[in-house]
Design a protein around this motif. Structure first.
Motif: not given
Lengths: 195, 195
Positions: A135-137, A122-125, A153-156, A130-131
DNA sequence: CCTACCGATCGGTAGG
DNA sequence: CCTACCGATCGGTAGG
């Protein structure tokens, strides 16, 4: 004793297990089912693997490493956020397309890992997610993307559609991985609406 | 013999089962686990339900009916495709938010249904997806959406992100279901890019 | 890779 | 809702 032959047979076991886990789910797949697929007795599996869960660990962490490596390369590129996002998506789809079966297991069955493996996974995921979020940020910060988008929302949404691809995508169809990745990136960046 | 009390207790069983199935998966959840959650013996469950699978059937088909009803209302509206898409998404998110636990089971555990129930369920699901696809195609036909979008990819991306929401969305957070649905619709229709 | 087997646990029933 | 129990199946081991 023969390292090569053992490895090869072990890989067959893992590949067959991946197909089984994808089809029936990890918990509903028995070692006897797996043995039958390979034409041997259940007890014989244990000369190749230590336990049922070891197979799941191999599948989940090998895929996680491939996804991470793919994103590593993208982050080194000196390009705009939308290009980076595109490349990240294409990379992810490429990794997935190389082994859709393992990808489906990675996505659906990881929760059957026991601790501490589950926690590590889960940490890897979350790190991977987050990476993409970063990029989106970056795109928002540079003015490339809208200021008022909900980056979570965008990344999910992105991650969800990537995760569901093994459920419906078939590389035998007309569309290739790169093309699929590009279209998904284009859709997320530019939207459906006629401009 | 007391219909009301029985129904109420049955509902408690089903609700507890939903939590268990969401947490551990259907196959890894035992009737003894479920009984323990309710503070009774496993054998006692069978005065309220016929079988383990009956619980799963109830959860899956009740959710399916709610999603279908929500889309029924949207299709009757005389509005543009993008407005219809928005309303369909908001409706879906609203149904989900009403019971995130059952929604997660609906999404992740339906494959453990036996036939003919599994087949029936998959027919309902493909029908639901196709109705969203038809809305997108209407938008393409009317010129509201781009001519060259891949409608299958678009609808699978939408459906994926709807399905994954129970995994990360918490209604206790700042964003309400309606707002979330609107943002998702806006993101898919207009994209991330600054225009 | 096999035979023979183990203790644990499974969904579910009988009878109250 | 309980006690008592069933046959089936589970992951895995011993020993070859």
């Amino acid at each position: 004793m023969n390292g090569v032959a053992n490895l090869s047979r072990k890989e067959q076991v893992i590949r067959s297990a991946a197909e089984l886990f994808k089809e029936k789910g990890y918990a509903a797949s028995s070692m006897r089912d797996l043995a039958q697929k390979l034409g041997i007795e259940a007890a014989s599996l244990y000369s190749h693997i230590k336990s049922k869960e070891e197979i799941l660990q191999t599948l989940c962490f090998d895929m996680a490493a491939e996804f991470r490596d793919s994103l590593d390369k993208v982050e080194k590129q000196n390009v705009s956020a939308s290009e980076k996002l595109s490349m990240g998506i294409i990379g992810h789809v490429n990794v997935m397309a190389r082994d859709l079966t393992a990808s489906a297991v990675f996505m659906n069955e990881h929760r059957h890992l026991s601790n501490p493996h589950l926690r590590d996974f889960l940490l890897l995921r979350i790190n991977y997610i987050n990476r993409f979020k970063a990029i989106i940020e970056q795109g928002v910060a540079s003015g490339e993307f809208k200021r008022n988008i909900d980056t979570k929302l965008a990344v999910m949404t992105l991650f969800s559609s990537l995760n569901w691809m093994p459920m419906w995508y078939s590389p035998e169809g007309s569309i290739e991985p790169k093309e699929l990745g590009q279209q998904l990136a284009n859709m997320l960046v530019n939207g459906l609406k006629q401009n």
